[in-house]
Design a protein around this motif. Structure first.
Motif, PDB file in Angstrom:
ATOM      1  N   ALA A 135     -24.389 -85.532  71.324  1.00 33.55           N
ATOM      2  CA  ALA A 135     -25.732 -86.066  71.531  1.00 33.55           C
ATOM      3  C   ALA A 135     -26.380 -85.324  72.696  1.00 33.55           C
ATOM      4  CB  ALA A 135     -25.686 -87.563  71.812  1.00 33.55           C
ATOM      5  N   TYR A 136     -27.499 -84.655  72.419  1.00 31.91           N
ATOM      6  CA  TYR A 136     -28.155 -83.814  73.425  1.00 31.91           C
ATOM      7  C   TYR A 136     -29.660 -83.957  73.292  1.00 31.91           C
ATOM      8  CZ  TYR A 136     -29.574 -79.499  75.836  1.00 31.91           C
ATOM      9  OH  TYR A 136     -30.148 -78.580  76.674  1.00 31.91           O
ATOM     10  N   VAL A 174     -25.152 -85.170  66.403  1.00 35.29           N
ATOM     11  CA  VAL A 174     -24.147 -85.069  65.354  1.00 35.29           C
ATOM     12  C   VAL A 174     -23.599 -86.472  65.091  1.00 35.29           C
ATOM     13  CG1 VAL A 174     -21.976 -84.022  64.608  1.00 35.29           C
ATOM     14  CG2 VAL A 174     -23.543 -82.730  66.088  1.00 35.29           C
ATOM     15  N   ILE A 175     -23.699 -86.944  63.842  1.00 37.48           N
ATOM     16  CA  ILE A 175     -23.279 -88.293  63.472  1.00 37.48           C
ATOM     17  C   ILE A 175     -21.979 -88.206  62.683  1.00 37.48           C
ATOM     18  CG2 ILE A 175     -23.933 -90.396  62.255  1.00 37.48           C
ATOM     19  CD1 ILE A 175     -26.859 -89.540  62.637  1.00 37.48           C
ATOM     20  N   LYS A 176     -20.933 -88.823  63.224  1.00 35.67           N
ATOM     21  CA  LYS A 176     -19.617 -88.870  62.588  1.00 35.67           C
ATOM     22  C   LYS A 176     -19.107 -87.486  62.207  1.00 35.67           C
ATOM     23  CE  LYS A 176     -20.067 -93.614  60.893  1.00 35.67           C
ATOM     24  NZ  LYS A 176     -19.998 -94.528  59.720  1.00 35.67           N
ATOM     25  N   GLU A 177     -19.496 -86.470  63.000  1.00 34.11           N
ATOM     26  CA  GLU A 177     -19.058 -85.087  62.823  1.00 34.11           C
ATOM     27  C   GLU A 177     -19.434 -84.507  61.462  1.00 34.11           C
ATOM     28  OE1 GLU A 177     -14.927 -84.754  63.731  1.00 34.11           O
ATOM     29  OE2 GLU A 177     -15.200 -85.265  65.852  1.00 34.11           O
ATOM     30  N   LYS A 178     -20.405 -85.120  60.764  1.00 36.13           N
ATOM     31  CA  LYS A 178     -20.792 -84.648  59.432  1.00 36.13           C
ATOM     32  C   LYS A 178     -22.285 -84.371  59.305  1.00 36.13           C
ATOM     33  CE  LYS A 178     -16.828 -84.610  57.293  1.00 36.13           C
ATOM     34  NZ  LYS A 178     -16.280 -83.324  56.773  1.00 36.13           N
ATOM     35  N   ILE A 179     -23.112 -85.204  59.929  1.00 32.57           N
ATOM     36  CA  ILE A 179     -24.564 -85.068  59.805  1.00 32.57           C
ATOM     37  C   ILE A 179     -25.130 -84.534  61.123  1.00 32.57           C
ATOM     38  CG2 ILE A 179     -26.727 -86.274  59.374  1.00 32.57           C
ATOM     39  CD1 ILE A 179     -25.119 -88.319  57.777  1.00 32.57           C
ATOM     40  N   VAL A 180     -25.920 -83.454  61.025  1.00 34.17           N
ATOM     41  CA  VAL A 180     -26.496 -82.809  62.201  1.00 34.17           C
ATOM     42  C   VAL A 180     -28.017 -82.889  62.114  1.00 34.17           C
ATOM     43  CG1 VAL A 180     -26.650 -80.687  63.548  1.00 34.17           C
ATOM     44  CG2 VAL A 180     -24.542 -81.224  62.297  1.00 34.17           C
ATOM     45  N   ARG A 204     -34.449 -79.472  61.894  1.00 25.91           N
ATOM     46  CA  ARG A 204     -33.572 -79.348  60.741  1.00 25.91           C
ATOM     47  C   ARG A 204     -32.607 -80.527  60.640  1.00 25.91           C
ATOM     48  NH1 ARG A 204     -31.703 -75.438  63.775  1.00 25.91           N
ATOM     49  NH2 ARG A 204     -32.898 -73.851  62.696  1.00 25.91           N
ATOM     50  N   LEU A 205     -32.259 -80.853  59.403  1.00 26.62           N
ATOM     51  CA  LEU A 205     -31.251 -81.854  59.073  1.00 26.62           C
ATOM     52  C   LEU A 205     -30.137 -81.144  58.326  1.00 26.62           C
ATOM     53  CD1 LEU A 205     -30.403 -84.884  58.933  1.00 26.62           C
ATOM     54  CD2 LEU A 205     -31.630 -84.976  56.739  1.00 26.62           C
TER      55      LEU A 205
END
Length: 244
Positions: A135-136, A174-180, A204-205
């Motif tokens: 998280a940044y 980064v959510i649950k190391e899958k969604i950026v 970007r998603l």
């Protein structure tokens, strides 16, 4: 075949991550991007090629990034894009936690925005409101010297210099190391003319396949208000990044 139905071929899209996420064991970053698309209808053909290269380095008290991109496009045989951007930035992490000083040198040339050439250089400060591995959120502000050669409405040449305030909103989640979800968004106002401002946004998603490959949807928007030119690009594809 249904007439006048557009057929879009997405050849390949590899986009470079807007904010590299380093760890204690990584100090360098490399990314390469290539976009190709063809839109063919009964009325004509449009094509676009987009290349980008990013190099980065980060140590405890300093980081540097070198970004280059080139966009080339035609529609019905007429040139629509011949756009080059090259930028070098350096960041010094001293004095306070989550705070840094930055310096920037940037060159732009854009057929679509009617920019013959633009040179930007300046310094500023930045503060990370959120500064964690996944998280940044960073805000920055500074002063740039802008030396530009534009084409105004009616084909009028416009060479000028101005000081600009440059404000940037930069984030990476980064959510649950899958969604950026990440982006970098600028607004650069002239200090002498309120109607003279530049806007540049990239958001970007992404869906992570593994540590170096993502599936992305990206939206880019640029506006040069001095000559009232803008462009918008929505693209889909893959992102590649390598840390070492």
């Amino acid at each position: 075949m249904v007439k006048r139905l557009p057929i879009l071929f997405l050849l390949l899209f590899i986009s470079v991550n807007a904010s590299a996420q380093y760890t204690d064991s990584t100090q360098y970053f490399f990314g390469y991007a290539f976009t190709g698309s063809i839109n063919k209808t009964d009325d004509g053909t449009a094509n676009l090629l987009n290349n980008a290269v990013k190099l980065g380095m980060k140590k405890k008290s300093i980081s540097m990034n070198f970004n280059n991109s080139y966009v080339y496009g035609k529609q019905n045989g007429q040139l629509t894009n011949d756009d080059i951007s090259s930028a070098f930035d350096i960041n010094l992490y001293k004095t306070f936690p989550h705070f840094n000083y930055w310096g920037l040198a940037n060159f732009n040339k854009s057929f679509s925005l009617k920019v013959n050439q633009q040179w930007l250089a300046g310094v500023g400060i930045a503060y990370s409101i959120i500064d964690r591995e996944h998280a940044y959120l960073n805000l920055s502000d500074g002063i740039l010297i802008d030396h530009s050669d534009l084409i105004l409405e009616g084909g009028i040449a416009d060479k000028y210099e101005t000081l600009r305030n440059s404000f940037r909103f930069n984030y990476n989640f980064v959510i649950k190391e899958k969604i950026v979800f990440n982006g970098s968004n600028f607004i650069q106002n002239s200090l002498s003319n309120k109607n003279d401002f530049n806007i540049k946004t990239t958001n970007r998603l992404g869906l992570k396949f593994n540590k170096w490959l993502n599936l992305n949807a990206q939206l880019d928007y640029n506006r040069v208000n001095r000559n009232r030119r803008e462009n918008l690009l929505l693209s889909y594809g893959l992102s590649f990044e390598r840390y070492f």
